[in-house]
Design an enzyme around this catalytic site. Structure first.
Site, mmCIF file in Angstrom:
data_model
loop_
_atom_site.group_PDB
_atom_site.id
_atom_site.type_symbol
_atom_site.label_atom_id
_atom_site.label_comp_id
_atom_site.label_asym_id
_atom_site.label_seq_id
_atom_site.Cartn_x
_atom_site.Cartn_y
_atom_site.Cartn_z
ATOM 1 C CD GLU A 136 -2.105 3.139 1.130
ATOM 2 O OE1 GLU A 136 -1.229 3.910 0.742
ATOM 3 O OE2 GLU A 136 -2.073 1.908 0.927
ATOM 4 C CB CYS A 149 -8.766 -3.723 -0.158
ATOM 5 S SG CYS A 149 -7.528 -4.260 1.020
ATOM 6 C CB CYS A 156 -0.589 -4.552 12.037
ATOM 7 S SG CYS A 156 -1.056 -6.240 12.462
ATOM 8 C CB CYS A 160 3.956 -10.540 9.182
ATOM 9 S SG CYS A 160 2.518 -11.218 10.052
ATOM 10 C CB CYS A 163 3.606 -7.280 6.687
ATOM 11 S SG CYS A 163 2.213 -6.131 6.679
ATOM 12 C CB CYS A 392 4.456 -6.375 -8.121
ATOM 13 S SG CYS A 392 3.264 -7.175 -7.077
#
Ligand code: SAH
Ligand code: SF4
Length: 425
Positions: A136, A149, A156, A160, A163, A392
């Site tokens: 993305e 971004c 990854c 974390c 995440c 959010c």
């Protein structure tokens, strides 16, 4: 047994430590017969590609500069556009290479102009089922800037606990070209190449993408060679022409690589801090077990070029009942004392299966007050990105209740995409 440390021997195969999920795969060469895209290549990469098809060294350098201009200044999509290159060479180029961009699988545009693209990279082999990995990329327009971004890896390796990216199965490094191509796709979609856009007041065209943040998928400091090269391409003043001061790299804290980022990329630094005590940070950002807070902050203090004009951004995700108390806020301010810093509070963005909740707005407000009172005020900006906060989810209706300064601070961030426009003024 002697094994290569993954922090220092980036080109070597590396062992996986207990804090990582899986090793990354490097993109395999393209399938036989596939034409390599020149989009996103470095100057050297482009020159070598030309030499590879038999263009003489000296001519290759000159041709690479011409192609560079067509690609990165004008956004050419076909060799036929390159009118200062002879027809015969254009035909050879078109035979051997393409100007393909990653495929835009979907584009979402929000009310305030924020755009999110799902991009599919060229297939790289069996581990992505020859389908091409997806990443993305998000564009956030502001009054005086536009922030893109970008991702540095597919997935990854770090895990974390808050995440979503860390839960993704497929993990590999993106190549330099794949990182740069995200900016090309954005400029294509926004009509942001020279000649595609009206000039401001009849003068130089005003660019839409002015800032880059490496806050998409992946840990940029685990793919530092490619990130450094990508920043060089993006900031080449005869090409894509972004300012290095407007390029921010966010890391979860790969301490041994931080100095090199400053020395070789001269980029702005953002640190995903999220906790002020090692015990909690070990849980949220497991890499902390390897590089605890004190070491991380030492690396920050020594970051090349650090000054009040070039502050480090500290990201702090607001997790209900976990890291959001007044005591935490005061400890945060104490911890950062003496470091030229900005603090970005990020409302936690829940995802299916996540065990955390976002702090409520009263708590975030109180936390931000303590931070503000300690002198970490965000620059005054016209509020923007109301529906970025809508990222959010359920928190949206609550945003209207926020006091202006808290809103200003929060509007600099956008949940899981965690994009900050608050870098350079
Ligand atoms: N790997 C790098 C950069 C990508 S993550 C890093 O960790 O810094 C970009 C930012 O998004 C980080 O600050 C990360 O902690 C934050 N983030 C990740 N998941 C999130 C979530 N669910 N809600 C809010 N922020 C999140
Ligand atoms: Fe990776 Fe950053 Fe997500 Fe941690 S927060 S898992 S380092 S992308």
């Amino acid at each position: 047994m002697a094994t290569a440390s993954f922090d220092t021997a980036r080109r070597e195969p590396r062992t996986v430590s207990e804090i990582e999920k899986a090793p990354e795969f490097q993109a395999a060469p393209l399938p036989r017969g596939a034409r390599v895209s020149l989009v996103g290549l470095t100057r050297d990469g482009m020159r070598e590609a030309l030499v590879g098809i038999g263009v003489a060294e000296r001519e290759a350098k000159m041709r690479a500069s011409q192609i560079w201009n067509w690609l990165y200044v004008r956004g050419a999509t076909e060799f036929g556009e390159m009118t200062n290159i002879g027809k015969a060479l254009r035909a050879r180029l078109a035979d051997a290479f393409s100007l393909d961009r990653p495929e835009v699988v979907s584009e979402q545009v929000s009310r305030d102009g924020t755009r999110k693209w799902l991009l599919r990279m060229a297939p790289t082999g069996a581990h992505d089922h020859n389908r091409g990995a997806e990443i993305e990329c998000v564009y956030i327009p502001g009054d005086d800037r536009g922030t893109l971004c970008v991702s540095s890896q597919v997935g990854c390796t770090l895990t974390c606990s808050f995440c979503h990216t860390g839960t993704q199965r497929l993990v590999r490094n993106l190549s330099t070209a794949e990182i740069v191509a995200q900016l090309i796709v954005a400029r294509d979609a926004l009509g942001d190449f020279t000649g595609q856009m009206p000039g401001k007041d009849g003068g130089e065209p005003g660019r839409l993408v002015t800032n880059i943040v490496f806050m998409g998928m992946g840990e940029p400091l685990y793919n530092l060679d490619a990130v450094i090269d990508a920043i060089a391409v993006m900031s080449d003043q005869e090409g894509l022409a972004l300012s290095r001061r407007r390029i921010t790299v966010s890391t979860s804290g790969v301490v041994p690589q931080i100095e090199r980022l400053g020395l070789e990329a001269n980029a702005m630094l953002a640190i995903s801090l999220h906790a002020v005590r090692d015990e909690l940070r070990n849980e949220l950002v497991p890499l902390n077990r390897k590089y605890p807070i004190a070491q991380l902050l030492d690396a920050c203090r020594n970051y090349p070029g650090l000054s009040n004009a070039r502050r480090i951004t500290f990201e702090y995700v607001m997790l209900k009942g976990v890291n959001d108390s007044d005591v935490d806020a005061r400890a945060l301010v104490r911890l950062l004392k003496g470091i030229p810093a900005k603090i970005n509070l990020i409302p936690f963005n829940p995802w299916p299966g996540s065990t955390y909740e976002c702090s409520n707005w009263e708590r975030i407000e109180r936390f931000s007050e303590i931070v503000f009172d300690a002198g970490y005020a965000s620059p005054v900006r016209t509020p923007r990105g109301r529906d970025i906060l809508a990222a959010c989810g359920q928190l949206k209706s609550e945003t209207e209740k926020l006091r202006a300064r808290t809103r200003m601070m929060l509007e600099a961030g956008m949940g899981a995409e965690a994009v900050y426009a608050d870098q350079v003024d």
